[in-house]
Motif scaffolding. Structure first.
Motif, PDB file in Angstrom:
ATOM      1  N   ASP A  70      20.841  22.678  28.760  1.00 15.00           N
ATOM      2  CA  ASP A  70      20.067  23.227  27.580  1.00 15.00           C
ATOM      3  C   ASP A  70      19.040  22.305  27.138  1.00 15.00           C
ATOM      4  OD1 ASP A  70      21.698  25.619  27.894  1.00 15.00           O
ATOM      5  OD2 ASP A  70      23.041  24.855  26.548  1.00 15.00           O
ATOM      6  N   GLY A  71      17.960  22.937  26.754  1.00 16.30           N
ATOM      7  CA  GLY A  71      17.084  22.292  26.379  1.00 16.30           C
ATOM      8  C   GLY A  71      15.828  21.791  27.345  1.00 16.30           C
ATOM      9  N   GLN A  72      16.123  21.812  28.517  1.00 15.36           N
ATOM     10  CA  GLN A  72      15.095  21.219  29.637  1.00 15.36           C
ATOM     11  C   GLN A  72      14.612  22.440  30.527  1.00 15.36           C
ATOM     12  OE1 GLN A  72      14.670  17.998  30.715  1.00 15.36           O
ATOM     13  NE2 GLN A  72      15.649  17.515  28.543  1.00 15.36           N
ATOM     14  N   VAL A  73      13.477  22.478  30.855  1.00 21.03           N
ATOM     15  CA  VAL A  73      13.219  23.169  31.990  1.00 21.03           C
ATOM     16  C   VAL A  73      12.662  22.059  33.258  1.00 21.03           C
ATOM     17  CG1 VAL A  73      12.204  25.028  30.841  1.00 21.03           C
ATOM     18  CG2 VAL A  73      10.543  23.290  31.587  1.00 21.03           C
ATOM     19  N   VAL A  74      12.908  22.608  34.479  1.00 24.96           N
ATOM     20  CA  VAL A  74      12.407  21.831  35.614  1.00 24.96           C
ATOM     21  C   VAL A  74      10.980  22.502  36.162  1.00 24.96           C
ATOM     22  CG1 VAL A  74      12.937  21.021  37.991  1.00 24.96           C
ATOM     23  CG2 VAL A  74      14.621  21.213  36.345  1.00 24.96           C
ATOM     24  N   ARG A  75      10.029  21.817  36.158  1.00 23.54           N
ATOM     25  CA  ARG A  75       8.587  22.119  36.595  1.00 23.54           C
ATOM     26  C   ARG A  75       8.703  21.863  38.142  1.00 23.54           C
ATOM     27  NH1 ARG A  75       2.594  22.398  34.763  1.00 23.54           N
ATOM     28  NH2 ARG A  75       1.568  22.178  36.809  1.00 23.54           N
ATOM     29  N   ILE A  76       8.436  22.881  38.925  1.00 23.06           N
ATOM     30  CA  ILE A  76       8.499  22.770  40.314  1.00 23.06           C
ATOM     31  C   ILE A  76       6.827  22.953  40.690  1.00 23.06           C
ATOM     32  CG2 ILE A  76       9.170  23.677  42.421  1.00 23.06           C
ATOM     33  CD1 ILE A  76      11.487  22.651  40.975  1.00 23.06           C
ATOM     34  N   ASP A  77       6.038  22.068  41.453  1.00 22.48           N
ATOM     35  CA  ASP A  77       4.840  21.827  42.067  1.00 22.48           C
ATOM     36  C   ASP A  77       4.819  22.374  43.452  1.00 22.48           C
ATOM     37  OD1 ASP A  77       2.625  21.887  39.491  1.00 22.48           O
ATOM     38  OD2 ASP A  77       4.318  20.490  39.074  1.00 22.48           O
ATOM     39  N   VAL A  78       4.012  23.164  44.041  1.00 19.57           N
ATOM     40  CA  VAL A  78       4.182  23.355  45.211  1.00 19.57           C
ATOM     41  C   VAL A  78       3.099  23.074  46.032  1.00 19.57           C
ATOM     42  CG1 VAL A  78       4.572  25.201  47.213  1.00 19.57           C
ATOM     43  CG2 VAL A  78       5.958  25.156  45.216  1.00 19.57           C
ATOM     44  N   GLN A  79       2.946  22.527  47.377  1.00 15.45           N
ATOM     45  CA  GLN A  79       1.859  22.566  48.335  1.00 15.45           C
ATOM     46  C   GLN A  79       2.152  23.173  49.378  1.00 15.45           C
ATOM     47  OE1 GLN A  79       0.344  18.384  48.525  1.00 15.45           O
ATOM     48  NE2 GLN A  79       1.324  17.950  46.476  1.00 15.45           N
ATOM     49  N   PHE A 129       4.975  22.740  53.889  1.00 18.41           N
ATOM     50  CA  PHE A 129       5.521  22.837  52.558  1.00 18.41           C
ATOM     51  C   PHE A 129       5.922  21.668  51.994  1.00 18.41           C
ATOM     52  CE2 PHE A 129       6.833  26.964  54.644  1.00 18.41           C
ATOM     53  CZ  PHE A 129       6.542  27.890  53.728  1.00 18.41           C
ATOM     54  N   TYR A 130       5.723  21.529  50.760  1.00 23.62           N
ATOM     55  CA  TYR A 130       6.034  20.240  49.846  1.00 23.62           C
ATOM     56  C   TYR A 130       6.189  20.702  48.387  1.00 23.62           C
ATOM     57  CZ  TYR A 130       6.068  15.615  47.789  1.00 23.62           C
ATOM     58  OH  TYR A 130       6.324  14.779  47.026  1.00 23.62           O
ATOM     59  N   PHE A 131       7.229  20.286  47.674  1.00 25.58           N
ATOM     60  CA  PHE A 131       7.196  20.586  46.378  1.00 25.58           C
ATOM     61  C   PHE A 131       7.964  19.500  45.566  1.00 25.58           C
ATOM     62  CE2 PHE A 131      11.671  22.027  47.510  1.00 25.58           C
ATOM     63  CZ  PHE A 131      12.377  21.534  46.489  1.00 25.58           C
ATOM     64  N   THR A 132       7.409  19.256  44.394  1.00 25.34           N
ATOM     65  CA  THR A 132       7.927  18.297  43.552  1.00 25.34           C
ATOM     66  C   THR A 132       8.757  18.840  42.182  1.00 25.34           C
ATOM     67  OG1 THR A 132       5.950  18.005  42.424  1.00 25.34           O
ATOM     68  CG2 THR A 132       5.946  16.584  44.202  1.00 25.34           C
ATOM     69  N   TRP A 133       9.729  18.137  41.651  1.00 28.06           N
ATOM     70  CA  TRP A 133      10.122  18.772  40.669  1.00 28.06           C
ATOM     71  C   TRP A 133      10.352  17.538  39.494  1.00 28.06           C
ATOM     72  CZ3 TRP A 133      13.129  17.507  44.737  1.00 28.06           C
ATOM     73  CH2 TRP A 133      14.043  16.090  44.523  1.00 28.06           C
ATOM     74  N   LYS A 134      10.197  18.033  38.152  1.00 31.76           N
ATOM     75  CA  LYS A 134      10.138  17.400  37.006  1.00 31.76           C
ATOM     76  C   LYS A 134      10.882  17.835  36.010  1.00 31.76           C
ATOM     77  CE  LYS A 134       7.230  14.439  33.881  1.00 31.76           C
ATOM     78  NZ  LYS A 134       5.774  14.172  33.431  1.00 31.76           N
ATOM     79  N   TYR A 135      11.980  17.398  35.355  1.00 28.42           N
ATOM     80  CA  TYR A 135      12.743  17.782  34.302  1.00 28.42           C
ATOM     81  C   TYR A 135      11.801  17.436  32.929  1.00 28.42           C
ATOM     82  CZ  TYR A 135      16.991  18.504  36.652  1.00 28.42           C
ATOM     83  OH  TYR A 135      18.058  19.171  37.617  1.00 28.42           O
TER      84      TYR A 135
END
Length: 484
Positions: A70-79, A129-135
Motif C-alpha cells: 500500500d502507498g506504492q505504484v510500480v511504473r512499467i516502461d516498455v520498449q 520487447f524490453y521493460f523496466t520497473w520502478k517502485y
C-alpha cells in the motif's frame, strides 16, 4: 548493410536469457528490467506472465509476481516494436484483472497495489520487447480536496490525488457522458477507497463503475498517474442521495440540442444530473413519456445535484399537455431530473432556447429566479428578459411567490400593448401579496434588481388568444406579498 545489422541483432538476441523469472518481484528490488541484458527479439509462441498473486500457478517456469505494498505504484516502461494491433503483445494487468495493452504507442503502465501482472506473448518471432520497473511512493502526492456535490473538470493534474469527501455518507463518483467517451480515456484514472492513494485500490474508473459505484467510507480518491486528458466533467455525490435510485447518470450539455433517454421500472425512480460549462442557463426543449397510457408517471426537475436535497421546482405528469409547457428556461448550469416509474426522452441544451421568449397562444411557462435554481451562484446586478408576440395576447400570471429582502432592489413584470400603453406589476421589500393577474399586450418585460440569494420570484404564466381586448392605460399596480 541493414541485413547485416538484423542478422547481428538476431544473433545477439539468441544469446540473451529470456527465461521468465521464477521469483516474485518486491520492493526489495525497487528497480530492474527484463530481459536483464536489454531489448531482444523474442521467439514465436513465447509466453512470460508476471501473474497476479493468489491465482493458481499452472506453469511455475512462466510466472513472476509483482508484490506491491500500500502507498506504492510500480511504473512499467516498455520498449517494443509492436503496435496496439500486433499479434505479438505485451500487457499489464492490475489486481482487479483489468488489462492494459502496451505498445510503442502506449509504452507506460502504472501497477497499483497490491499485486500486478506483466505478460509477454508471441505468435511470431519478429517482435522486440524490453521493460523496466520502478517502485514509486504515492503517499506524498499533491492533493486537491472536494466535497460531495462538487462538479470538476476531469483533466486532472498528473500525480495529484483528488479527494472527494462527504460529511455524512459514502461517496459516489460519475463522469459525464461516460459511455460516449473514446475508449481508454477513463481507464487511466485510478480509484482508491479512502482519503489517499495508500487506500485500497478499487480499480480504474471503468472497473470501479462496473463493480463498486461508491466508497465504503466517507472519502474517495482518484489519481491520474498518466497525465492523459479526459475531455469531460465528473460529479461527486453522497451515496445516501443516490442509493434509492434504480439508476443515475451525469450528463454534460452542449449548445447543440440532444436527446437523452432514461427508463425506470414500476414503482422505482431514476435520476439524471445535467451540467453545462458554457452557460449559466439551460433549456428543456421537449419531454416525452414513451408509455403515456401508464398511470403514475411523472418527472420532477430539482435544482443542483441530488446531494443538495432540494425540492423540485418543476413537475410534469403524463396527464399534462407537455408540448404547451416547453421550452422551459432553467437559470442554472446544473439541475437534476428525477423520473418516477417513467420511460422518458428529454431534449435539452445549454443556453437559451430560441423560442423561449415567444408568446404564442396556448403557451405556458414558469419564470423562476436564479436564486431558486442555484442559491450558491453570484446573481447579476440586473436581470432582464423580454417576451414578444406578433399579435395581441392575453397574459395570465400566477404569482406563486415573490420575496424581496429589505433593501434588495425590486422585481417587476411590465406588459406593453400595441399602442405603447402598458401594465406594470412591481414588487419591493414593502410588498406582501401573492395572487393572480392578467393583462393584454404584444410584449412582456421582466426585470429584477435583487442580488441576495434570499430574494426570489416564481411566476407561472399562460398565454391566451385575444380577439377583443381591453387596454390598460398607464396603470401601475403595486402589490404586497408574503414570503415563502
Amino acid at each position: 548493410m541493414n541485413y547485416i545489422f538484423l542478422f547481428y541483432f538476431f544473433a545477439l538476441s539468441s544469446a540473451i536469457d529470456l527465461t521468465c523469472p521464477q521469483s516474485a518481484i518486491t520492493i526489495n528490488t525497487p528497480e530492474g528490467g527484463f530481459p536483464a541484458d536489454g531489448i531482444s527479439f523474442f521467439p514465436a509462441n513465447y509466453t512470460c506472465k508476471i501473474q497476479v498473486i493468489n491465482h493458481q500457478l499452472q506453469d511455475a517456469n512462466r510466472i513472476l509476481q509483482f508484490i506491491i505494498p500500500d502507498g506504492q505504484v510500480v511504473r512499467i516502461d516498455v520498449q517494443t516494436n509492436t503496435r496496439y494491433y500486433s499479434a505479438d503483445a505485451i500487457a499489464g494487468i492490475d489486481m482487479t484483472r483489468n488489462y492494459y495493452r502496451l505498445s510503442s504507442d502506449e509504452p507506460v503502465f502504472f501497477a497499483p497495489a497490491n499485486n500486478a501482472t506483466v505478460q509477454i506473448k508471441t505468435v511470431f518471432n519478429i517482435s522486440t520487447f524490453y521493460f523496466t520497473w520502478k517502485y514509486t511512493d504515492v503517499t506524498s502526492l499533491k492533493t486537491v480536496q472536494k466535497s460531495t456535490g462538487s462538479i470538476i473538470s476531469m483533466n486532472f493534474d498528473k500525480d495529484t490525488a483528488y479527494i472527494f469527501t462527504s460529511s455524512s455518507s459514502q461517496v459516489a463518483f460519475h463522469i459525464a457522458n461516460y459511455l460516449w467517451l473514446p475508449n481508454g480515456m477513463t481507464s487511466k484514472l485510478y480509484v482508491y477507497d479512502g482519503p489517499n492513494a495508500a487506500s485500497k485500490f478499487l480499480g480504474n474508473y471503468d472497473m470501479y463503475q462496473y463493480n463498486n459505484n461508491h466508497s465504503t467510507g466517507s472519502s474517495l480518491t482518484i489519481v491520474n498517474f498518466y497525465g492523459s486528458r479526459v475531455e469531460s466533467y465528473g460529479i461527486a455525490n453522497d451515496w445516501s442521495a443516490l442509493s434509492s435510485y434504480e439508476g443515475y447518470s451525469f450528463v454534460l450539455l452542449s449548445s447543440t440540442p440532444n436527446n437523452y433517454l432514461d427508463t425506470t421500472s414500476f414503482g422505482r425512480k431514476t435520476a439524471l444530473t445535467f451540467y453545462t460549462n458554457t452557460s449559466q442557463e439551460c433549456s428543456i426543449l421537449e419531454l416525452a413519456f414513451l408509455h403515456p397510457n401508464r398511470t403514475g408517471h411523472s418527472v420532477e426537475i430539482r435544482p443542483l445535484t441530488p446531494t443538495h436535497w432540494m425540492k423540485p421546482l418543476l413537475n410534469y405528469s403524463y396527464e399534462d399537455t407537455i408540448s404547451s409547457m416547453l421550452p422551459q428556461q432553467i437559470l442554472s448550469d446544473t439541475f437534476t431530473v428525477e423520473l418516477v416509474q417513467s420511460d422518458v426522452v428529454i431534449y435539452a441544451q445549454s443556453g437559451r432556447a430560441e423560442n423561449w421568449t415567444n408568446l404564442s397562444p396556448g403557451r405556458k411557462g414558469s419564470l423562476i429566479s436564479q436564486s431558486l435554481w442555484n442559491p450558491t451562484a453570484q446573481l447579476p446586478k440586473i436581470y432582464t428578459d423580454t417576451f414578444s408576440s406578433s399579435e395581441t395576447v392575453r397574459l395570465e400570471f400566477d404569482f406563486k411567490s415573490v420575496v424581496v429582502e429589505k433593501g434588495d432592489g425590486n422585481f417587476g413584470i411590465t406588459v406593453h400593448a400595441a399602442d405603447s400603453k402598458l401594465v406594470s406589476m412591481q414588487f419591493d421589500d414593502t410588498s406582501s401579496y401573492t395572487g393572480s393577474n392578467y393583462a393584454y399586450g404584444v410584449k412582456m418585460d421582466l426585470r429584477s434588481t435583487s442580488v441576495s440569494d434570499g430574494s426570489s420570484y416564481y411566476v407561472n404564466f399562460l398565454v391566451g388568444a385575444s380577439s377583443s381586448y381591453t387596454i390598460f392605460v398607464c396603470l401601475a399596480l403595486v402589490f404586497s406579498f408574503s414570503g415563502l
